[in-house]
Design a protein around this motif. Structure first.
Motif, PDB file in Angstrom:
ATOM      1  N   THR A 305       1.511 -15.267   2.180  1.00  0.00           N
ATOM      2  CA  THR A 305       0.134 -15.621   1.351  1.00  0.00           C
ATOM      3  C   THR A 305       0.107 -17.178   1.172  1.00  0.00           C
ATOM      4  OG1 THR A 305       0.945 -13.718   0.084  1.00  0.00           O
ATOM      5  CG2 THR A 305      -0.502 -15.357  -1.100  1.00  0.00           C
ATOM      6  N   VAL A 380      -1.539 -10.195  -5.587  1.00  0.00           N
ATOM      7  CA  VAL A 380      -1.206  -9.835  -4.183  1.00  0.00           C
ATOM      8  C   VAL A 380       0.247  -9.384  -4.145  1.00  0.00           C
ATOM      9  CG1 VAL A 380      -0.972 -12.005  -3.804  1.00  0.00           C
ATOM     10  CG2 VAL A 380      -1.069 -10.578  -1.757  1.00  0.00           C
ATOM     11  N   GLY A 381       0.632  -8.662  -3.025  1.00  0.00           N
ATOM     12  CA  GLY A 381       2.013  -8.528  -2.876  1.00  0.00           C
ATOM     13  C   GLY A 381       2.597  -7.251  -3.191  1.00  0.00           C
ATOM     14  N   GLU A 382       1.807  -6.455  -4.034  1.00  0.00           N
ATOM     15  CA  GLU A 382       2.291  -5.142  -4.587  1.00  0.00           C
ATOM     16  C   GLU A 382       1.514  -4.401  -5.538  1.00  0.00           C
ATOM     17  OE1 GLU A 382       5.517  -5.489  -7.515  1.00  0.00           O
ATOM     18  OE2 GLU A 382       5.244  -7.606  -7.599  1.00  0.00           O
ATOM     19  N   PRO A 383       1.693  -3.285  -5.735  1.00  0.00           N
ATOM     20  CA  PRO A 383       0.529  -2.498  -6.771  1.00  0.00           C
ATOM     21  C   PRO A 383       0.818  -3.217  -7.889  1.00  0.00           C
ATOM     22  CG  PRO A 383       1.824  -0.737  -5.294  1.00  0.00           C
ATOM     23  CD  PRO A 383       2.550  -2.139  -5.281  1.00  0.00           C
ATOM     24  N   ASP A 405      -7.883  -7.677  -6.723  1.00  0.00           N
ATOM     25  CA  ASP A 405      -6.530  -7.159  -6.163  1.00  0.00           C
ATOM     26  C   ASP A 405      -6.518  -6.942  -4.888  1.00  0.00           C
ATOM     27  OD1 ASP A 405      -4.339  -5.372  -5.613  1.00  0.00           O
ATOM     28  OD2 ASP A 405      -4.795  -3.883  -7.179  1.00  0.00           O
ATOM     29  N   THR A 406      -5.797  -7.922  -4.121  1.00  0.00           N
ATOM     30  CA  THR A 406      -5.983  -8.024  -2.631  1.00  0.00           C
ATOM     31  C   THR A 406      -4.848  -7.278  -1.980  1.00  0.00           C
ATOM     32  OG1 THR A 406      -4.834 -10.096  -2.558  1.00  0.00           O
ATOM     33  CG2 THR A 406      -6.921 -10.359  -3.057  1.00  0.00           C
ATOM     34  N   TRP A 407      -5.145  -6.618  -1.115  1.00  0.00           N
ATOM     35  CA  TRP A 407      -4.315  -5.897  -0.266  1.00  0.00           C
ATOM     36  C   TRP A 407      -4.284  -6.381   0.988  1.00  0.00           C
ATOM     37  CZ3 TRP A 407      -4.513  -3.334   4.398  1.00  0.00           C
ATOM     38  CH2 TRP A 407      -3.115  -2.648   4.891  1.00  0.00           C
ATOM     39  N   TRP A 408      -3.097  -6.764   1.718  1.00  0.00           N
ATOM     40  CA  TRP A 408      -2.919  -7.096   2.951  1.00  0.00           C
ATOM     41  C   TRP A 408      -1.418  -7.388   3.290  1.00  0.00           C
ATOM     42  CZ3 TRP A 408      -1.906 -12.791   4.119  1.00  0.00           C
ATOM     43  CH2 TRP A 408      -2.029 -13.483   3.285  1.00  0.00           C
ATOM     44  N   GLN A 409      -0.936  -7.860   4.682  1.00  0.00           N
ATOM     45  CA  GLN A 409       0.215  -7.843   4.973  1.00  0.00           C
ATOM     46  C   GLN A 409       0.514  -8.849   5.803  1.00  0.00           C
ATOM     47  OE1 GLN A 409       0.117  -4.013   7.259  1.00  0.00           O
ATOM     48  NE2 GLN A 409       1.417  -3.195   5.639  1.00  0.00           N
ATOM     49  N   THR A 410       1.886  -9.460   5.979  1.00  0.00           N
ATOM     50  CA  THR A 410       2.179 -10.386   6.918  1.00  0.00           C
ATOM     51  C   THR A 410       1.464 -10.473   8.352  1.00  0.00           C
ATOM     52  OG1 THR A 410       4.389 -10.845   5.758  1.00  0.00           O
ATOM     53  CG2 THR A 410       4.116 -11.714   7.930  1.00  0.00           C
ATOM     54  N   ASP A 495       2.012   1.925   4.598  1.00  0.00           N
ATOM     55  CA  ASP A 495       1.612   1.900   3.354  1.00  0.00           C
ATOM     56  C   ASP A 495       0.953   3.555   3.326  1.00  0.00           C
ATOM     57  OD1 ASP A 495       2.449  -0.248   1.936  1.00  0.00           O
ATOM     58  OD2 ASP A 495       0.584  -1.392   2.311  1.00  0.00           O
ATOM     59  N   ILE A 507      -3.593   1.188  -3.273  1.00  0.00           N
ATOM     60  CA  ILE A 507      -2.387   1.522  -2.483  1.00  0.00           C
ATOM     61  C   ILE A 507      -1.250   1.912  -3.290  1.00  0.00           C
ATOM     62  CG2 ILE A 507      -1.001  -0.172  -0.944  1.00  0.00           C
ATOM     63  CD1 ILE A 507      -4.037  -0.264  -0.257  1.00  0.00           C
ATOM     64  N   ARG A 510       4.861   1.492   0.062  1.00  0.00           N
ATOM     65  CA  ARG A 510       5.358   1.834   1.302  1.00  0.00           C
ATOM     66  C   ARG A 510       5.699   3.420   1.589  1.00  0.00           C
ATOM     67  NH1 ARG A 510       4.653  -2.628   4.718  1.00  0.00           N
ATOM     68  NH2 ARG A 510       5.978  -1.237   6.296  1.00  0.00           N
ATOM     69  N   ASN A 516       9.769  -3.480  -1.676  1.00  0.00           N
ATOM     70  CA  ASN A 516       9.105  -4.207  -2.173  1.00  0.00           C
ATOM     71  C   ASN A 516       9.549  -4.728  -3.391  1.00  0.00           C
ATOM     72  OD1 ASN A 516       6.979  -6.184  -3.098  1.00  0.00           O
ATOM     73  ND2 ASN A 516       5.262  -4.945  -2.063  1.00  0.00           N
ATOM     74  N   ARG A 521       9.406  -8.499   0.839  1.00  0.00           N
ATOM     75  CA  ARG A 521       9.501  -7.336   1.644  1.00  0.00           C
ATOM     76  C   ARG A 521      11.048  -7.259   2.166  1.00  0.00           C
ATOM     77  NH1 ARG A 521       5.014  -6.595   5.989  1.00  0.00           N
ATOM     78  NH2 ARG A 521       6.268  -5.379   7.266  1.00  0.00           N
TER      79      ARG A 521
END
Ligand code: PRX
Length: 642
Positions: A305, A380-383, A405-410, A495, A507, A510, A516, A521
């Motif tokens: 992030t 960001v980062g978790e629900p 509410d932004t969902w994404w990943q490394t 996810d 989302i 996992r 999380n 993570r």
């Protein structure tokens, strides 16, 4: 700076989305055209998910720092690029303009060169949240070195593993880092990580805390000395320059390690051009950035992030980005709100875990703080749970700021699913709709697409987007196995998600063995490996459970090889071991000593049962008839910790 690709209405979103699916190459080449290239690309996209092979803008030549800095100098030279808020609110704020950033990055690129760093070399960066961290990152990018930032909460052992995996020859660190009322002795941790290491040639040490350090002759150098000397090299008659290395679009920009379901973190590799384009595009659209806005992402740059939404995305967009050295609760729980007030922050982007922890302090920390500059809130980062969403909306946004509410990943490099602030509708606890260029689908266990709405399933992507990971460092097969082999021709996120009638995604968390914890993570296998290293442990099994602040807590079931009279002491030993092996972020919250673990005949631990017990369920544990010894379950349930 103007953003011709900024979406301004729901209708425009729909059109952009449709175009990105129907004509992805045209769509992305139009966005890419707004960046600075040394040479334009020959081909927009070449891909398959079997190998996987993902190439965007092949043949294109550029340097990301020319996009993040040089191109802004003429119009935004005296505009703040970074506003640095120190750990101690009484210390001096540092405002780094684009001109200043340019100078410092040129200087540091020269320092790297003077110390022998070349294009393609790996540089490990282990620093606190100081502006010098940004100079280090961008200095690497300027000379084409691959940076690998390691979060300050990782242990010496974790650093040693990452140094070895990346075959890093250079380290940039600091004597220490301030975090609230604590000092993290970074250089000492690096020294421990370097015991027995034969590959690291140079360690550059920035002075921050004046923590005593041992500087090894020939290997360790001081940042300040090196910068002073480099200044005489890059500045001639008042003109600063350091030629940026010409990079291929697909040259790696950085490695960032992240946990998976195996015991060993993976080095996720991001590209130069695709990463730059998508982080900028998503930054400008999700946060609806307007020139002059002050953007405050509270993440640490040790995580993705911070890479994407403190450094690369905002700077490439010519934005003003706040960088905060401290923690949200020190000296008191009003720190974020002080910063918002002091710097007239317009966009705040934080994690649900921070919101939940601040909720516990009530509304007193808001007193006397003017939050009226805020326009947009992000998470960001978790629900995000409904209660936290509403609290954020009411007390921080005063019910007038859209929440993204932004969902994404490394691995995704940038935000894939999110509403666009004030442009597409928000819906509490839903990340909502995919960004243009992002094609999510839900599949069942067999990989069959679940069509129609509403639906629930495992979240996959069926087409590439520009900032997706390219490989896992040094082991492409691992990348394929991890992300592209579970379901044919799909990128699997790990996810689970549900989709409502309108196509909004929520989302659910996992579906693999990854936890999380406070937005960090952590692989259960990693924690188990660490626990098992303790001499008194025979075996362990780690699962997550609902934690009211952290989102998930770590629950460890442990078998010891002797009976302990002082269980509490043994627990402390285990916690100490995990801190040493991984870092304090992976410490178990609960440790239950057991005589056996529920295993199937093939030797697999039945985690589903352990998860239920950790959640407090001791009766309806489902079918345990396939267990070798179902009696174990009753014993464990009887010994459940509160
Ligand atoms: O489970 C999802 C969760 O965080 C995971 C990615 O973690 P990491 O690579 O550390 O990146 C975190 C910051 C981008 C995802 O697989 N996650 C992330 N954002 C959300 C989320 N879960 C629900 N809602 C989100 N907005």
């Amino acid at each position: 700076m103007s953003y011709p690709y900024q979406i301004k209405s729901l209708q425009q979103y729909k059109e952009a989305y449709q175009k990105s699916v129907d004509q992805p190459e045209l769509f992305w080449s139009e966005v890419a055209d707004t960046f600075e290239w040394r040479k334009k690309w020959d081909r927009v996209l070449d891909w398959n998910f079997e190998e996987p092979k993902i190439k965007w803008f092949e043949g294109g030549k550029l340097n990301i720092t020319e996009n993040c800095i040089d191109r802004h100098l003429q119009s935004l030279g005296e505009t703040p690029a970074l506003i640095w808020e120190p750990n101690n609110p009484d210390d001096r704020v540092r405002v780094v303009t684009y001109n200043r950033l340019y100078k410092r990055v040129c200087q540091f690129a020269q320092v790297l060169k003077n110390n022998g760093v070349k294009k393609g070399d790996r540089v490990c960066i282990y620093m606190g949240m100081v502006p010098e961290l940004a100079y280090a990152i961008l200095g690497c990018a300027r000379i084409g070195a691959i940076h690998s930032v390691v979060f300050g909460g990782f242990s010496a052992q974790s650093i040693a593993d990452r140094l070895e995996d990346a075959k890093a020859e250079y380290i940039v660190t600091a004597d220490g880092a301030f975090r609230g009322d604590k000092i993290i002795p970074l250089k000492n941790v690096i020294d421990d990580a370097l015991i027995g290491n034969r590959t690291v040639k140079k360690v550059i040490v920035y002075t921050r805390t004046r923590t005593p350090v041992s500087m090894i002759k020939g290997r360790d150098v001081w940042w300040e000395d090196e910068m002073e000397f480099a200044e005489t090299q890059v500045e001639k008659e008042g003109v600063v320059s350091f030629p940026a290395e010409e990079m291929d679009a697909e040259d790696p920009l950085f490695i960032l390690y992240t946990s998976g379901s195996t015991g060993k973190p993976k080095g996720v590799v991001h590209s130069s051009a695709g990463y730059m384009i998508f982080t900028t595009y998503s930054f400008v659209n999700v946060f609806q950035y307007k020139p002059g806005d002050v953007h405050f992402c509270t993440a640490d740059i040790g995580w993705i992030t911070g890479h994407s939404y403190i450094i690369y995305g905002p700077l490439s967009a010519g934005a003003t980005s706040v960088m905060f050295e401290g923690v949200p609760t020190w000296p008191d729980a009003g720190r974020f709100w002080d910063i918002v007030d002091k710097h007239k922050v317009n966009i705040i982007y934080t994690a649900p875990t921070a919101i939940r922890s601040l909720m516990g302090y009530g509304t007193a920390p808001f007193e006397g703080k003017d939050l009226s500059s805020l326009k947009i809130l992000g998470t960001v980062g978790e629900p995000i749970n409904e209660e936290a969403w509403h609290w954020y909306n009411k007390h921080v946004g005063k019910e007038k700021c859209p929440i993204v509410d932004t969902w994404w990943q490394t691995e995704t490099g940038g935000i894939l699913i999110s509403n666009l602030a004030g442009v597409t509708p928000d819906k509490p606890t839903y990340a909502t709709l995919p960004l243009p260029g992002v094609q999510p689908i839900l599949v069942d266990e067999e990989g069959k697409e679940i069509t129609g709405n509403p639906a629930t399933g495992n979240l996959c992507m069926k087409a590439p987007w520009p900032s997706m990971l390219r490989t896992t460092y040094g082991d492409h097969e691992r990348c394929r196995l991890n992300y592209f082999s579970t379901y044919e021709n799909l990128y699997f996120t790990g996810d689970g998600a549900l989709r409502d009638e309108e196509g909004n995604y929520r989302i659910t968390g996992r579906v693999d063995d990854v936890l999380n914890v406070s937005g960090h993570r952590i692989g259960t296998a990693e924690v188990e490996n660490a626990i098992n290293m303790h001499y008194g442990i025979v075996e362990s099994a780690v699962v997550g459970y609902n934690h009211h602040i952290k989102g998930q807590g770590i629950y460890a079931y442990v078998i010891c090889n002797v009976v302990h009279t002082d269980e509490e002491h043994m627990r402390q030993d285990i916690i100490q071991t995990v801190s040493r092996i991984i870092g304090p972020i992976a410490k178990p919250d609960k440790i239950q000593f057991v005589q056996g673990l529920p295993k199937t005949r093939s030797g697999k631990i039945m985690r589903r049962v352990l998860r239920k017990i950790a959640e407090g369920e001791t009766e309806n544990l489902g079918d345990t008839s396939t267990l070798l010894d179902p009696g174990v379950v009753t014993d464990i349930a009887n010994g459940k910790l509160n």
